[in-house]
Design a protein around this motif. Sequence first.
Motif, short mmCIF file in Angstrom:
data_model
loop_
_atom_site.label_atom_id
_atom_site.label_comp_id
_atom_site.label_asym_id
_atom_site.label_seq_id
_atom_site.Cartn_x
_atom_site.Cartn_y
_atom_site.Cartn_z
N ARG A 106 0.83 -1.20 0.00
CA ARG A 106 0.00 0.00 0.00
C ARG A 106 0.86 1.25 0.00
O ARG A 106 0.53 2.25 -0.66
CB ARG A 106 -0.91 -0.02 1.22
CG ARG A 106 -1.80 1.22 1.34
CD ARG A 106 -2.76 1.13 2.52
NE ARG A 106 -3.75 0.08 2.29
CZ ARG A 106 -4.73 -0.18 3.14
NH1 ARG A 106 -4.83 0.53 4.27
NH2 ARG A 106 -5.60 -1.13 2.89
N ALA B 180 2.18 1.67 -3.54
CA ALA B 180 1.08 2.08 -4.41
C ALA B 180 0.74 3.55 -4.21
O ALA B 180 0.47 4.28 -5.17
CB ALA B 180 -0.14 1.20 -4.15
N LYS B 181 0.76 3.99 -2.94
CA LYS B 181 0.47 5.39 -2.66
C LYS B 181 1.52 6.31 -3.27
O LYS B 181 1.19 7.35 -3.85
CB LYS B 181 0.39 5.59 -1.15
CG LYS B 181 0.03 7.03 -0.73
CD LYS B 181 0.04 7.18 0.78
CE LYS B 181 -1.12 6.42 1.40
NZ LYS B 181 -1.21 6.68 2.87
N ARG B 182 2.78 5.92 -3.17
CA ARG B 182 3.84 6.76 -3.73
C ARG B 182 3.81 6.78 -5.24
O ARG B 182 4.04 7.83 -5.87
CB ARG B 182 5.20 6.27 -3.22
CG ARG B 182 5.37 6.42 -1.72
CD ARG B 182 6.78 6.21 -1.27
NE ARG B 182 6.89 6.35 0.17
CZ ARG B 182 8.04 6.46 0.82
NH1 ARG B 182 9.17 6.44 0.15
NH2 ARG B 182 8.06 6.58 2.13
N LEU B 183 3.51 5.65 -5.85
CA LEU B 183 3.39 5.62 -7.31
C LEU B 183 2.22 6.48 -7.77
O LEU B 183 2.30 7.14 -8.81
CB LEU B 183 3.23 4.17 -7.78
CG LEU B 183 4.48 3.29 -7.67
CD1 LEU B 183 4.17 1.87 -8.12
CD2 LEU B 183 5.62 3.85 -8.51
N SER B 184 1.13 6.46 -7.00
CA SER B 184 -0.03 7.29 -7.34
C SER B 184 0.33 8.77 -7.26
O SER B 184 -0.08 9.57 -8.12
CB SER B 184 -1.19 6.98 -6.39
OG SER B 184 -1.58 5.62 -6.50
N MET B 185 1.12 9.14 -6.24
CA MET B 185 1.55 10.53 -6.12
C MET B 185 2.44 10.92 -7.29
O MET B 185 2.32 12.03 -7.84
CB MET B 185 2.28 10.73 -4.80
CG MET B 185 1.40 10.57 -3.57
SD MET B 185 2.34 10.61 -2.02
CE MET B 185 3.05 12.25 -2.10
N LEU C 285 2.43 9.59 -10.31
CA LEU C 285 1.59 9.68 -11.50
C LEU C 285 0.79 10.98 -11.50
O LEU C 285 0.61 11.61 -12.56
CB LEU C 285 0.65 8.48 -11.56
CG LEU C 285 -0.27 8.39 -12.78
CD1 LEU C 285 0.55 8.32 -14.05
CD2 LEU C 285 -1.19 7.18 -12.67
N LEU C 286 0.33 11.38 -10.32
CA LEU C 286 -0.41 12.64 -10.22
C LEU C 286 0.47 13.82 -10.60
O LEU C 286 0.03 14.73 -11.32
CB LEU C 286 -0.94 12.80 -8.79
CG LEU C 286 -1.71 14.10 -8.50
CD1 LEU C 286 -2.95 14.19 -9.37
CD2 LEU C 286 -2.08 14.18 -7.02
N THR D 201 11.23 5.78 -2.10
CA THR D 201 10.70 4.41 -2.07
C THR D 201 11.82 3.40 -2.22
O THR D 201 11.86 2.38 -1.51
CB THR D 201 9.67 4.23 -3.20
OG1 THR D 201 8.63 5.18 -3.04
CG2 THR D 201 9.07 2.83 -3.16
#
Length: 356
Positions: A26, A29-34, A36-37, A111
């Motif tokens: 998780r 995933a949160k860091r990858l989402s950030m 990508l944002l 990460t």
Amino acid sequence: MARQADEHLVTHRVKLPRKVVEHPVRQVAKRLSMALLLLVVTALIVYLDRDGYTDNSDGTLDFLDAFYYATVTLSTTGYGDITPVSDAARLTNIFVVTPLRVMFLIILVGTTLEALTERTREEWRLNRWRSTLRDHTVVVGFGTKGRSAIKTVCATGLRKEQVVVVDPSSKAIEAAAADGFAGVIGDATRSEVLKRAEAYRAKQIIIATQRDDTAVLVTLTARQLNRGAKIVVAVREEENAPLLKQSGADAVITSASAAGRLLGLSVLSPAAGMVMEDLIQQGTGLDMVERPVIKAEVGKSPREVDDLVVSVLRGHRVLGYDDANVGALELTDRLITIVRATPGSQVAPDIRPLHD
């Protein structure tokens, strides 16, 4: 090489309690989402100011080109085929895109570094734990008996950091770690497993295994490692108690017989059964404790002591309060007394619960 392999094994066999954190998947995933944002935000900024950029291939900048530019810019690749030409686009790159690039790199590099340093951090925690662990309590078996034993010793004031659980089940050790106890995964009949629990420096060892034959082997191994520790063992069959005493156990509790006697007592007198159950639950109602004789009690008989004396420990003998051999109390005696438990209070260091 053998030493390194052993250290690697120890790191993964010892489970230290830790604060509740998010699952690693998780977190990633949160860091990858950030990341990508940030990529999407940068692409939108470039696309909205597309007139300030030039593309060497066709001279125009569409949405795909904006994403391409954002990708090569944030990753610091920078091929140079798309460049800002207007002053506004260049200022945007200086004050907006560059900070976004730094944030993007921090997220990705952070990460990676966290994953690379996880093992080093765990080894450091393990070495620090080893260096500070002294006179602790080792509990072999984290089943019903083991959990109850831990609850009792902790009710007397023993800190969770001073308890180490040994169990062959990884799920049991995970549960122990979740409760705040250090755990060692492995078969306690093997000396190297007990060494990981620092059993040779333990003050007391509680053995609450599922099988009596396992309890005998663990007792022999523990006594061989630590000659001075107090070893208490729980067994199912009473006929195995003498064998455990010969193996080095200081006290043997026959769980099946004890439960049977409590059941029989409760049938004859439910109230007496309730009193006995209360006595074996540390910290509630009435407690049975062992304490030294104080100077003011020297020369008195057990009946003259303010506390309710059950037995007197003189040397290696346990004498009843009404035993004629007791006579007057001596300063070297210890008393087993029944006292009223005080909620939230801790037992003094020189006072021991009878059922520890």
